[in-house]
Design an enzyme around this catalytic site. Structure first.
Site: not given
Ligand code: GDP
Ligand code: IMO
Ligand code: MG
Length: 448
Positions: A15, A18, A42-43, A225
């Site tokens: 998270d 990416k 979840g991207h 991840q």
């Molecule tokens: P990922 O799994 O690495 O793609 O990240 P996620 O989408 O799960 O979580 C990142 C969250 O931070 C999302 O809700 C993005 O919209 C938000 N985000 C990304 N870059 C920034 C930033 O520079 N500032 C803020 N406030 N939010 C950001």
């Molecule tokens: P992105 O790509 C954050 C975590 C779960 C749990 C552990 C194992 O959005 O960064 P699983 O369902 O994979 O067997 O869970 O890994 N986890 C993540 N945490 N971002 C993710 O993906 C994750 N994918 C798995 O919360 O702790």
């Molecule tokens: Mg994510």
């Protein structure tokens, strides 16, 4: 387009942002490839006032010219993928012919999801806190050599093969976990419905990527991840069931290491993790709550509140080394706006009084580690939305310098908000110049 290939990976516990970084750069690439994990990811991509949450489909999908590949090392829930395709189509994204699923990817069946939940239910306070998507059980079947691979979606024997495996799963649910079996009529109906939609997307990923390269087209690898969730190098057993390291992309796509590119490690300006497991710099006070609320730190996949803490330089340096990260994309700097003091974990103190500055192999030891914190000055002027280096408050610039020195790497991308345009490419390195050129070529997608 200058670059042959580029890798975007998570440098912390997932998270990191990416999805935003991949979307930002995608316009310069003909192909974007997911190579690990499944819909545990979840991207998030924010485009204008739209928000896309992508779980299986690569984050390049919002750009019309990009073909999106799901490689063999992924575990793919067929109905999850169909649901995601439907959502994208409803949003006006033209996906026809743009999603290619490796016939060698492992399928997640409804019984895998049930097994995931049942196993977590037996672990009590030691539970991993999985996303419940069936990721672990599907990778288990892959390693056990009894899984179903995506080519069966086009196989007339699909029903019989899926039934045989799911009957075994149901026996395990009952015997090992005392859990209710899954209704197999429903499960088969779900699978067959999805198979009809996905069969046309099946295609070999490696040869396609070689064709892109032969045509002079560039390939972007989108990791899921993060290094600290990697099966071998993360905080085992509180990890996911696949590799989050960039090298896995070669094995997953079947292309050999020479086609891989430089690695950009995405890291937040602080740290978060979802689920159980060690997190030495975690903040369980009002600062942690503030980071969660300002950073909207709730899971993109499960909606769970994310645990928040200070930037952990011990874990980050470890990630840089084991993943071979070349440059950092630092996100969410804006979330630190207004804090008087900012801290960074630069070492850990162990119960026996010793201090270490590398991440221990033993999760139990990491669980007991107390962070040694370095204090830095915060800033009151906002960094939110800042896209010029000179407009950063001096203390924010000093924080970036501190992180660069601690990690021994440049922060080449700085993100100051969730939107594409809230981004700054920093410095004058060759990589920075290439990234600027990539973004300059960006045009709004026709459909949106
Ligand atoms: P990922 O799994 O690495 O793609 O990240 P996620 O989408 O799960 O979580 C990142 C969250 O931070 C999302 O809700 C993005 O919209 C938000 N985000 C990304 N870059 C920034 C930033 O520079 N500032 C803020 N406030 N939010 C950001
Ligand atoms: P992105 O790509 C954050 C975590 C779960 C749990 C552990 C194992 O959005 O960064 P699983 O369902 O994979 O067997 O869970 O890994 N986890 C993540 N945490 N971002 C993710 O993906 C994750 N994918 C798995 O919360 O702790
Ligand atoms: Mg994510």
């Amino acid at each position: 387009m200058a670059r042959d290939s580029l890798m975007i990976i998570g440098g912390q516990w997932g998270d990191e942002g990416k999805g935003k970084v991949v979307d930002l750069l995608s316009a310069g690439f003909a192909a974007v490839v997911r190579y690990n994990g499944g819909n545990n990811a979840g991207h998030t991509v924010r485009y204008a006032d739209r928000r896309f949450a992508l779980h299986l489909v690569p984050s390049g999908i919002i750009h019309d010219g990009v073909t999106c590949y799901l490689a063999s090392g992924m575990v793919v829930d067929p109905s999850g993928l169909v649901a995601e395709m439907d959502t994208l189509m409803a949003e006006g994204v033209a996906i026809d012919g743009r999603i290619v699923l490796s016939p060698r990817a492992t399928l997640i069946l409804p019984t895998h999801r049930a097994l995931d939940g049942a196993r977590e239910g037996t672990l009590g306070s030691g539970k991993i806190g999985t996303t419940g998507r069936g990721i672990g059980p599907a990778y288990q079947d892959r390693a056990q050599r009894r899984g179903l691979r995506a080519h069966v979606l086009a196989d007339p024997q699909l029903r019989a093969r899926a039934l045989a495996l799911m009957q075994q799963h149901n026996r395990e649910l009952e015997l090992l976990f005392d859990a209710a079996p899954v209704d197999l009529d429903d499960a088969l109906a779900e699978l067959e419905g999805a198979a009809a939609r996905l069969a046309p997307t099946l295609g070999e990923v490696g040869p396609a990527l070689r064709r892109h390269r032969a045509a002079g087209e560039a390939v972007l690898f989108e990791g899921a991840q993060g290094v600290m969730l990697d099966l071998a190098w993360g905080t085992y057993p509180y990890v996911t069931s696949s590799s989050s390291l960039p090298g896995f992309a070669a094995a997953s796509c079947g292309i050999g290491p020479k086609l891989l590119g430089p690695v950009i490690g995405v890291m937040k300006a602080y740290a978060t993790r979802v689920g159980g497991g060690p997190f030495p710099s975690e903040l369980e006070d009002e600062v942690g709550v503030r980071l969660r609320e300002r950073g909207a730190e709730y899971g993109t996949t499960t909606g769970r509140p994310r645990r928040c803490g200070w930037f952990d330089a011990v874990a980050a340096r470890f990630a840089v080394e084991v993943a071979g990260i070349d440059a950092v994309a630092l996100t969410k700097l804006d979330v630190l706006d207004g804090l008087e003091t900012i801290r960074v974990a630069t070492a850990y103190r162990l119960p026996d009084g010793t201090t270490i500055d590398t991440f221990p192999a033993d999760a139990e030891l990491a669980e007991q580690a107390e962070p040694v914190l370095t204090e830095l000055e915060g800033w009151s002027a906002p960094t939110a939305g800042v896209v010029r280096e000179a407009e950063l408050p001096p203390a924010a610039a000093a924080y970036l310098r501190f992180l660069e020195e601690t990690l021994g790497l440049p922060i080449v991308i700085l993100s100051t908000g969730p939107r594409r345009e809230e981004t700054l490419i920093r410095g004058d390195s060759a990589l920075a110049r290439e990234l600027r050129a990539l973004i300059a070529g960006d045009a709004p997608p026709a459909a949106l």
